[in-house]
Design a protein around this motif. Structure first.
Motif, PDB file in Angstrom:
ATOM      1  N   ARG A   1     -75.778  -7.276  66.411  1.00 50.78           N
ATOM      2  CA  ARG A   1     -76.978  -6.715  65.794  1.00 50.78           C
ATOM      3  C   ARG A   1     -78.078  -6.538  66.844  1.00 50.78           C
ATOM      4  O   ARG A   1     -78.126  -7.238  67.850  1.00 50.78           O
ATOM      5  CB  ARG A   1     -77.507  -7.647  64.685  1.00 50.78           C
ATOM      6  N   ASP A   2     -78.958  -5.603  66.548  1.00 56.36           N
ATOM      7  CA  ASP A   2     -80.125  -5.373  67.398  1.00 56.36           C
ATOM      8  C   ASP A   2     -81.226  -6.340  66.960  1.00 56.36           C
ATOM      9  O   ASP A   2     -81.578  -6.392  65.778  1.00 56.36           O
ATOM     10  CB  ASP A   2     -80.589  -3.920  67.238  1.00 56.36           C
ATOM     11  N   ALA A   3     -81.761  -7.113  67.899  1.00 56.05           N
ATOM     12  CA  ALA A   3     -82.790  -8.100  67.574  1.00 56.05           C
ATOM     13  C   ALA A   3     -84.020  -7.436  66.952  1.00 56.05           C
ATOM     14  O   ALA A   3     -84.646  -7.997  66.033  1.00 56.05           O
ATOM     15  CB  ALA A   3     -83.195  -8.881  68.816  1.00 56.05           C
TER      16      ALA A   3
ATOM     17  N   HIS B   1     -86.443  -6.395  59.696  1.00 54.48           N
ATOM     18  CA  HIS B   1     -85.970  -6.801  58.369  1.00 54.48           C
ATOM     19  C   HIS B   1     -86.646  -8.100  57.939  1.00 54.48           C
ATOM     20  O   HIS B   1     -86.980  -8.265  56.766  1.00 54.48           O
ATOM     21  CB  HIS B   1     -84.448  -6.968  58.374  1.00 54.48           C
ATOM     22  N   ALA B   2     -86.865  -9.022  58.879  1.00 55.20           N
ATOM     23  CA  ALA B   2     -87.528 -10.288  58.548  1.00 55.20           C
ATOM     24  C   ALA B   2     -88.966 -10.033  58.105  1.00 55.20           C
ATOM     25  O   ALA B   2     -89.437 -10.619  57.126  1.00 55.20           O
ATOM     26  CB  ALA B   2     -87.490 -11.227  59.748  1.00 55.20           C
ATOM     27  N   GLU B   3     -89.672  -9.138  58.823  1.00 59.25           N
ATOM     28  CA  GLU B   3     -91.064  -8.841  58.443  1.00 59.25           C
ATOM     29  C   GLU B   3     -91.133  -8.140  57.099  1.00 59.25           C
ATOM     30  O   GLU B   3     -92.052  -8.392  56.313  1.00 59.25           O
ATOM     31  CB  GLU B   3     -91.723  -7.957  59.513  1.00 59.25           C
ATOM     32  N   ALA B   4     -90.151  -7.285  56.819  1.00 59.15           N
ATOM     33  CA  ALA B   4     -90.153  -6.535  55.553  1.00 59.15           C
ATOM     34  C   ALA B   4     -89.547  -7.344  54.406  1.00 59.15           C
ATOM     35  O   ALA B   4     -89.640  -6.939  53.249  1.00 59.15           O
ATOM     36  CB  ALA B   4     -89.387  -5.222  55.739  1.00 59.15           C
ATOM     37  N   GLY B   5     -88.942  -8.498  54.737  1.00 58.15           N
ATOM     38  CA  GLY B   5     -88.302  -9.307  53.701  1.00 58.15           C
ATOM     39  C   GLY B   5     -87.017  -8.681  53.177  1.00 58.15           C
ATOM     40  O   GLY B   5     -86.661  -8.876  52.026  1.00 58.15           O
TER      41      GLY B   5
ATOM     42  N   SER C   1     -77.297 -15.644  57.388  1.00 58.19           N
ATOM     43  CA  SER C   1     -76.349 -16.714  57.703  1.00 58.19           C
ATOM     44  C   SER C   1     -75.949 -16.782  59.177  1.00 58.19           C
ATOM     45  O   SER C   1     -75.509 -17.826  59.643  1.00 58.19           O
ATOM     46  CB  SER C   1     -75.095 -16.553  56.845  1.00 58.19           C
ATOM     47  N   CYS C   2     -76.074 -15.712  59.900  1.00 56.64           N
ATOM     48  CA  CYS C   2     -75.635 -15.659  61.305  1.00 56.64           C
ATOM     49  C   CYS C   2     -76.548 -16.522  62.188  1.00 56.64           C
ATOM     50  O   CYS C   2     -77.774 -16.380  62.145  1.00 56.64           O
ATOM     51  CB  CYS C   2     -75.658 -14.214  61.789  1.00 56.64           C
ATOM     52  N   PRO C   3     -75.959 -17.412  63.033  1.00 59.77           N
ATOM     53  CA  PRO C   3     -76.807 -18.245  63.906  1.00 59.77           C
ATOM     54  C   PRO C   3     -77.565 -17.411  64.954  1.00 59.77           C
ATOM     55  O   PRO C   3     -78.682 -17.766  65.328  1.00 59.77           O
ATOM     56  CB  PRO C   3     -75.811 -19.201  64.570  1.00 59.77           C
ATOM     57  N   HIS C   4     -76.987 -16.305  65.379  1.00 55.30           N
ATOM     58  CA  HIS C   4     -77.665 -15.463  66.378  1.00 55.30           C
ATOM     59  C   HIS C   4     -78.872 -14.753  65.751  1.00 55.30           C
ATOM     60  O   HIS C   4     -79.931 -14.652  66.372  1.00 55.30           O
ATOM     61  CB  HIS C   4     -76.687 -14.442  66.960  1.00 55.30           C
ATOM     62  N   CYS C   5     -78.696 -14.280  64.536  1.00 58.18           N
ATOM     63  CA  CYS C   5     -79.814 -13.617  63.850  1.00 58.18           C
ATOM     64  C   CYS C   5     -80.904 -14.631  63.491  1.00 58.18           C
ATOM     65  O   CYS C   5     -82.101 -14.323  63.566  1.00 58.18           O
ATOM     66  CB  CYS C   5     -79.319 -12.894  62.595  1.00 58.18           C
ATOM     67  N   ARG C   6     -80.489 -15.857  63.083  1.00 60.85           N
ATOM     68  CA  ARG C   6     -81.496 -16.889  62.782  1.00 60.85           C
ATOM     69  C   ARG C   6     -82.269 -17.243  64.047  1.00 60.85           C
ATOM     70  O   ARG C   6     -83.476 -17.448  64.010  1.00 60.85           O
ATOM     71  CB  ARG C   6     -80.816 -18.129  62.203  1.00 60.85           C
ATOM     72  N   SER C   7     -81.571 -17.297  65.175  1.00 57.77           N
ATOM     73  CA  SER C   7     -82.243 -17.592  66.443  1.00 57.77           C
ATOM     74  C   SER C   7     -83.228 -16.466  66.793  1.00 57.77           C
ATOM     75  O   SER C   7     -84.345 -16.735  67.255  1.00 57.77           O
ATOM     76  CB  SER C   7     -81.200 -17.756  67.553  1.00 57.77           C
ATOM     77  N   ALA C   8     -82.815 -15.229  66.553  1.00 55.59           N
ATOM     78  CA  ALA C   8     -83.722 -14.104  66.817  1.00 55.59           C
ATOM     79  C   ALA C   8     -84.943 -14.178  65.918  1.00 55.59           C
ATOM     80  O   ALA C   8     -86.068 -13.903  66.342  1.00 55.59           O
ATOM     81  CB  ALA C   8     -82.989 -12.766  66.610  1.00 55.59           C
TER      82      ALA C   8
END
Length: 186
Positions: free
Chosen positions: A13-15, A21-25, A33-40
Motif C-alpha cells: 500500500r501507498d503510505a 484514508h485515516a484522516e477521512a475515516g 489490521s495490517c501492521p505496516h498500515c498501522r505503523s504508517a
C-alpha cells in the motif's frame, strides 16, 4: 523538477493513501489490521502532533528580518534614474546598464562587472549622448588591447542600435583576470 518515487509499504500500500484514508475515516479492513498500515498511521499521528505543537509556538523572526524587508521595499519604491531618449521618451538607467553588461558577458574572454551610464545635457529633439564607464574582468591570456577595442565597438553598437542612445564615449577598466585552468581544477 523530477518527482521522487516513494517506496510503497511492505504490504504494497501507498503510505499517503493510508494517511488520507485515516484522516477521512475511511480505512478498509486491510488498513485496520495490517501492521505496516498501522505503523504508517502511527507515524502520521506522531507527525501531526509535532506539526500541531510547532504551529502553536509563537514565531520569533530574527531581528534582521524587519530591516531586510524595509530595505527591499524602499529599494523597490526608489525612483529609477532615467536616460532621456527624446522629449517624451525615457529609458531606465539600470535597464540600459544591464543590457550593456549582457553584451559584454556574451563576448568570449570577458565578463562585465559594473556599468555606469552618465548623461549630461538638456533634452532637445533627440537623445542626449551618454558616456559609458564599464568595469570588466578578462580571461588570462587574451589580448587586452584587442578585446577592449572590441568591447568599445560592441557597446557603441548596442547603445545606438538597440537602446537608441548615442554613445559619446566608452571607458573600459579591466580590474581583474581569471584563469580557465583554475576553474577546471575546482
Amino acid at each position: 523538477m523530477a518527482v521522487e518515487q516513494v517506496e510503497p509499504l511492505a504490504c504494497g500500500r501507498d503510505a499517503a493513501d493510508v494517511w488520507e484514508h485515516a484522516e477521512a475515516g475511511t480505512l478498509d479492513e486491510h488498513e485496520l489490521s495490517c501492521p505496516h498500515c498501522r505503523s504508517a498511521r502511527a507515524d502520521h499521528d506522531r507527525l501531526g502532533g509535532l506539526v500541531t505543537r510547532m504551529a502553536a509556538e509563537p514565531l520569533r523572526p530574527p531581528p534582521s528580518v524587519l530591516e531586510q524587508v524595509l530595505g527591499a521595499v524602499v529599494a523597490e519604491l526608489r525612483p529609477h534614474e532615467l536616460l532621456a531618449l527624446g522629449p517624451d521618451a525615457w529609458l531606465g538607467r539600470p535597464t540600459a546598464e544591464a543590457a550593456l553588461r549582457h553584451v559584454v558577458d556574451s563576448m568570449g574572454g570577458l565578463r562585465a562587472r559594473h556599468c555606469r551610464i552618465e548623461q549630461h545635457g538638456p533634452v532637445g529633439d533627440g537623445p542626449v549622448p551618454v558616456w559609458v564607464r564599464m568595469t570588466v574582468t578578462a580571461r588570462f591570456g587574451v589580448d587586452l588591447a584587442s578585446v577592449t577595442a572590441r568591447v568599445r565597438q560592441m557597446v557603441i553598437s548596442a547603445g545606438e542600435g538597440t537602446l537608441g542612445v548615442p554613445i559619446a564615449g566608452v571607458d573600459i577598466h579591466v580590474e581583474d583576470l581569471w584563469d580557465d585552468a583554475a576553474e577546471v581544477r575546482r
